[in-house]
Design a protein around this motif. Structure first.
Motif, PDB file in Angstrom:
ATOM      1  N   VAL A  29      61.610 -80.482   4.815  1.00 58.06           N
ATOM      2  CA  VAL A  29      60.443 -79.619   4.672  1.00 58.06           C
ATOM      3  C   VAL A  29      60.947 -78.185   4.606  1.00 58.06           C
ATOM      4  O   VAL A  29      61.624 -77.714   5.540  1.00 58.06           O
ATOM      5  CB  VAL A  29      59.472 -79.795   5.868  1.00 58.06           C
ATOM      6  CG1 VAL A  29      58.304 -78.835   5.735  1.00 58.06           C
ATOM      7  CG2 VAL A  29      58.984 -81.228   5.948  1.00 58.06           C
ATOM      8  N   VAL A  30      60.656 -77.488   3.508  1.00 56.09           N
ATOM      9  CA  VAL A  30      61.157 -76.126   3.336  1.00 56.09           C
ATOM     10  C   VAL A  30      60.121 -75.092   3.723  1.00 56.09           C
ATOM     11  O   VAL A  30      60.434 -73.898   3.816  1.00 56.09           O
ATOM     12  CB  VAL A  30      61.630 -75.894   1.884  1.00 56.09           C
ATOM     13  CG1 VAL A  30      62.825 -76.792   1.573  1.00 56.09           C
ATOM     14  CG2 VAL A  30      60.494 -76.141   0.896  1.00 56.09           C
ATOM     15  N   PHE A  31      58.884 -75.554   3.934  1.00 59.41           N
ATOM     16  CA  PHE A  31      57.844 -74.609   4.388  1.00 59.41           C
ATOM     17  C   PHE A  31      56.712 -75.383   5.045  1.00 59.41           C
ATOM     18  O   PHE A  31      56.326 -76.462   4.599  1.00 59.41           O
ATOM     19  CB  PHE A  31      57.270 -73.821   3.200  1.00 59.41           C
ATOM     20  CG  PHE A  31      56.022 -73.052   3.565  1.00 59.41           C
ATOM     21  CD1 PHE A  31      56.114 -71.860   4.256  1.00 59.41           C
ATOM     22  CD2 PHE A  31      54.761 -73.545   3.233  1.00 59.41           C
ATOM     23  CE1 PHE A  31      54.957 -71.162   4.616  1.00 59.41           C
ATOM     24  CE2 PHE A  31      53.618 -72.850   3.575  1.00 59.41           C
ATOM     25  CZ  PHE A  31      53.712 -71.653   4.267  1.00 59.41           C
ATOM     26  N   VAL A  32      56.218 -74.838   6.142  1.00 57.58           N
ATOM     27  CA  VAL A  32      54.979 -75.318   6.741  1.00 57.58           C
ATOM     28  C   VAL A  32      54.258 -74.105   7.325  1.00 57.58           C
ATOM     29  O   VAL A  32      54.900 -73.206   7.884  1.00 57.58           O
ATOM     30  CB  VAL A  32      55.247 -76.388   7.827  1.00 57.58           C
ATOM     31  CG1 VAL A  32      55.975 -75.808   9.030  1.00 57.58           C
ATOM     32  CG2 VAL A  32      53.946 -77.039   8.271  1.00 57.58           C
ATOM     33  N   ASN A  33      52.958 -74.056   7.176  1.00 59.23           N
ATOM     34  CA  ASN A  33      52.215 -72.869   7.604  1.00 59.23           C
ATOM     35  C   ASN A  33      51.905 -72.915   9.100  1.00 59.23           C
ATOM     36  O   ASN A  33      52.080 -73.939   9.766  1.00 59.23           O
ATOM     37  CB  ASN A  33      50.941 -72.702   6.769  1.00 59.23           C
ATOM     38  CG  ASN A  33      49.920 -73.791   7.042  1.00 59.23           C
ATOM     39  OD1 ASN A  33      50.246 -74.847   7.577  1.00 59.23           O
ATOM     40  ND2 ASN A  33      48.673 -73.529   6.676  1.00 59.23           N
ATOM     41  N   PRO A  34      51.412 -71.822   9.656  1.00 59.63           N
ATOM     42  CA  PRO A  34      51.132 -71.772  11.100  1.00 59.63           C
ATOM     43  C   PRO A  34      50.118 -72.794  11.583  1.00 59.63           C
ATOM     44  O   PRO A  34      50.099 -73.123  12.775  1.00 59.63           O
ATOM     45  CB  PRO A  34      50.610 -70.344  11.301  1.00 59.63           C
ATOM     46  CG  PRO A  34      51.219 -69.547  10.186  1.00 59.63           C
ATOM     47  CD  PRO A  34      51.254 -70.500   9.023  1.00 59.63           C
ATOM     48  N   ALA A  35      49.266 -73.300  10.693  1.00 57.38           N
ATOM     49  CA  ALA A  35      48.264 -74.292  11.112  1.00 57.38           C
ATOM     50  C   ALA A  35      48.909 -75.560  11.666  1.00 57.38           C
ATOM     51  O   ALA A  35      48.275 -76.303  12.424  1.00 57.38           O
ATOM     52  CB  ALA A  35      47.349 -74.640   9.937  1.00 57.38           C
ATOM     53  N   TYR A  36      50.157 -75.778  11.314  1.00 58.65           N
ATOM     54  CA  TYR A  36      50.884 -76.953  11.826  1.00 58.65           C
ATOM     55  C   TYR A  36      50.890 -76.971  13.355  1.00 58.65           C
ATOM     56  O   TYR A  36      50.764 -78.013  13.984  1.00 58.65           O
ATOM     57  CB  TYR A  36      52.307 -76.925  11.271  1.00 58.65           C
ATOM     58  CG  TYR A  36      53.259 -77.949  11.850  1.00 58.65           C
ATOM     59  CD1 TYR A  36      53.105 -79.305  11.587  1.00 58.65           C
ATOM     60  CD2 TYR A  36      54.321 -77.549  12.669  1.00 58.65           C
ATOM     61  CE1 TYR A  36      53.983 -80.245  12.118  1.00 58.65           C
ATOM     62  CE2 TYR A  36      55.203 -78.485  13.197  1.00 58.65           C
ATOM     63  CZ  TYR A  36      55.025 -79.823  12.921  1.00 58.65           C
ATOM     64  OH  TYR A  36      55.895 -80.747  13.449  1.00 58.65           O
ATOM     65  N   GLU A  37      51.045 -75.795  13.940  1.00 56.16           N
ATOM     66  CA  GLU A  37      51.080 -75.706  15.399  1.00 56.16           C
ATOM     67  C   GLU A  37      49.727 -76.026  16.012  1.00 56.16           C
ATOM     68  O   GLU A  37      49.638 -76.759  16.997  1.00 56.16           O
ATOM     69  CB  GLU A  37      51.521 -74.295  15.811  1.00 56.16           C
ATOM     70  CG  GLU A  37      51.573 -74.094  17.322  1.00 56.16           C
ATOM     71  CD  GLU A  37      52.062 -72.713  17.701  1.00 56.16           C
ATOM     72  OE1 GLU A  37      52.101 -72.415  18.918  1.00 56.16           O
ATOM     73  OE2 GLU A  37      52.413 -71.920  16.789  1.00 56.16           O
ATOM     74  N   HIS A  38      48.644 -75.517  15.415  1.00 55.34           N
ATOM     75  CA  HIS A  38      47.313 -75.692  15.996  1.00 55.34           C
ATOM     76  C   HIS A  38      46.750 -77.088  15.735  1.00 55.34           C
ATOM     77  O   HIS A  38      46.089 -77.669  16.604  1.00 55.34           O
ATOM     78  CB  HIS A  38      46.363 -74.629  15.435  1.00 55.34           C
ATOM     79  CG  HIS A  38      46.856 -73.231  15.627  1.00 55.34           C
ATOM     80  ND1 HIS A  38      47.053 -72.675  16.863  1.00 55.34           N
ATOM     81  CD2 HIS A  38      47.233 -72.295  14.715  1.00 55.34           C
ATOM     82  CE1 HIS A  38      47.505 -71.437  16.723  1.00 55.34           C
ATOM     83  NE2 HIS A  38      47.628 -71.183  15.431  1.00 55.34           N
ATOM     84  N   VAL A  39      47.014 -77.642  14.566  1.00 56.89           N
ATOM     85  CA  VAL A  39      46.418 -78.925  14.179  1.00 56.89           C
ATOM     86  C   VAL A  39      47.226 -80.110  14.701  1.00 56.89           C
ATOM     87  O   VAL A  39      46.665 -81.093  15.199  1.00 56.89           O
ATOM     88  CB  VAL A  39      46.274 -79.015  12.641  1.00 56.89           C
ATOM     89  CG1 VAL A  39      45.735 -80.378  12.227  1.00 56.89           C
ATOM     90  CG2 VAL A  39      45.350 -77.907  12.132  1.00 56.89           C
TER      91      VAL A  39
END
Length: 361
Positions: A29-39
């Motif tokens: 995975v080369v990118f994941v947005n901050p929503a990954y932490e909350h969701v």
């Protein structure tokens, strides 16, 4: 990183949904947005280390399905949204909808981008709605049968009394019996029209198919039908697959098909008879058999049974009328599900109607 990836990363930063980019060449995975932490409760900077544990939470029934979708996705052939479940300890499953994207140039490995939306709440609402609609359909059928039977009896008694009872010339008895007969007939028609209109209007709405466990979504309908028919003095038995079987269904419409086939079976089954519903897996598909011990269908009527306004339409054993549309709509809805509706019947020995639809992975 390509302009495609950079653009997606820029738009994803403020999104409330999990958005990611996966590089097939490096299997990372080369990118994941901050929503990954909350969701999902993860740490964006450690997403690759956390990925195996996250995949281990996939519902066992969804893993073959997701594996098939993954193969299509890596070939650039996946365009439909994918719904999957994640297991949560001591809590209901968490539902997600994956919207896939793919960039591939020539034979080079693809960049796979996706957006994950948490649809758990909407799934629970949909399940509650399906349960309510199953109960509503069963209740309508019970009320139709019970009230129709009562009004039909009143109508028959009024007709008998008007013909048999001798009243004085100045008596209003025959006039009152005529009013009772007319009122009962009108009420009987109104109740049955209400049920027919409800079925027709519901059947004509857009098809909304989703991957569901067939036994689980039909259990509620069958339980409601079984309880309702027991109240009316009839016997309905049913059996479901021992192992989960999945198909793409519009649950409400498919429940209507089942409800209509069971209703028809009882319509032509004498008192003391039995109706049985069997839901079973078959090679590549799912079958629903509705068997009865009724009067059967005359051989001359069988070739035209599924024709619109067919001449094969018959009143039920207890005077229930028919529009000739019920089986046509059942066949149409089944074909919308890429399935088939067939039957076998012997006059005097009952009938078996079989719905077969493709099985989902």
């Amino acid at each position: 990183m390509s302009d495609f990836a950079a653009l997606l990363m820029e738009q994803a930063e403020a999104s409330p949904h999990v958005q990611f980019i996966y590089d097939a060449a490096t299997a990372r995975v080369v990118f994941v947005n901050p929503a990954y932490e909350h969701v999902l409760g993860g740490t964006p900077g450690q997403v690759n280390e956390e990925l195996p544990a996250l995949l281990a939470r996939l519902h066992p029934d969804d893993r073959p399905y997701l594996a098939k979708c993954w193969r299509l996705w890596t070939r650039g052939q996946l365009s439909d949204e994918v719904e999957v479940r994640l297991l949560v300890a001591n809590e209901p499953d968490q539902w997600f909808c994956l919207t896939p994207f793919c960039q591939q140039k020539g034979t080079a490995p693809a960049l796979l981008a996706g957006m994950l939306r948490d649809i758990t709440v909407s799934k629970h609402y949909q399940q509650n709605t399906d349960t309510f609609l199953a109960r509503k359909n069963a209740m309508l059928e019970i009320l139709s049968h019970d009230l129709s039977g009562g009004f039909a009896l009143v109508q028959q008694i009024a007709e008998y009394l008007r013909e048999e009872v001798q009243a004085p010339a100045d008596s209003q008895l025959h006039k009152m019996l005529g009013v009772l007969e007319t009122t009962s007939r009108g009420s009987l028609k109104m109740i049955r029209d209400l049920v027919d209109i409800e079925f027709l209007s519901s059947a004509n709405t857009d098809l909304k198919r989703e991957r569901v466990e067939v036994g689980a979504v039909l259990r509620e309908t069958l339980e409601q039908l079984q309880q309702g028919q027991r109240v009316l003095g009839f016997r309905l038995d049913y059996s479901l697959p021992r192992e989960p079987v999945y198909a793409h269904l519009d649950v409400n419409k498919f429940q209507q098909v089942l409800n209509n086939l069971v209703s028809n079976a009882f319509k032509f089954t004498p008192d003391g008879g039995r109706v049985e519903v069997e839901v079973a897996a078959c090679p590549g598909g799912v079958q629903v058999h509705v068997r009865d011990t009724g009067i059967g269908i005359p051989a001359a009527l069988q070739p035209v049974l599924f024709e619109r306004f067919t001449k094969a339409r018959r009143p039920g054993l207890r005077g229930e009328p028919t529009t000739g549309l019920g089986l046509v709509l059942c066949k149409t809805i089944t074909e919308w599900h890429r399935g088939t509706l067939s039957f076998v019947s012997t006059e005097g020995q009952g009938s078996t109607f079989t719905v077969e639809i493709p099985q989902a992975v």
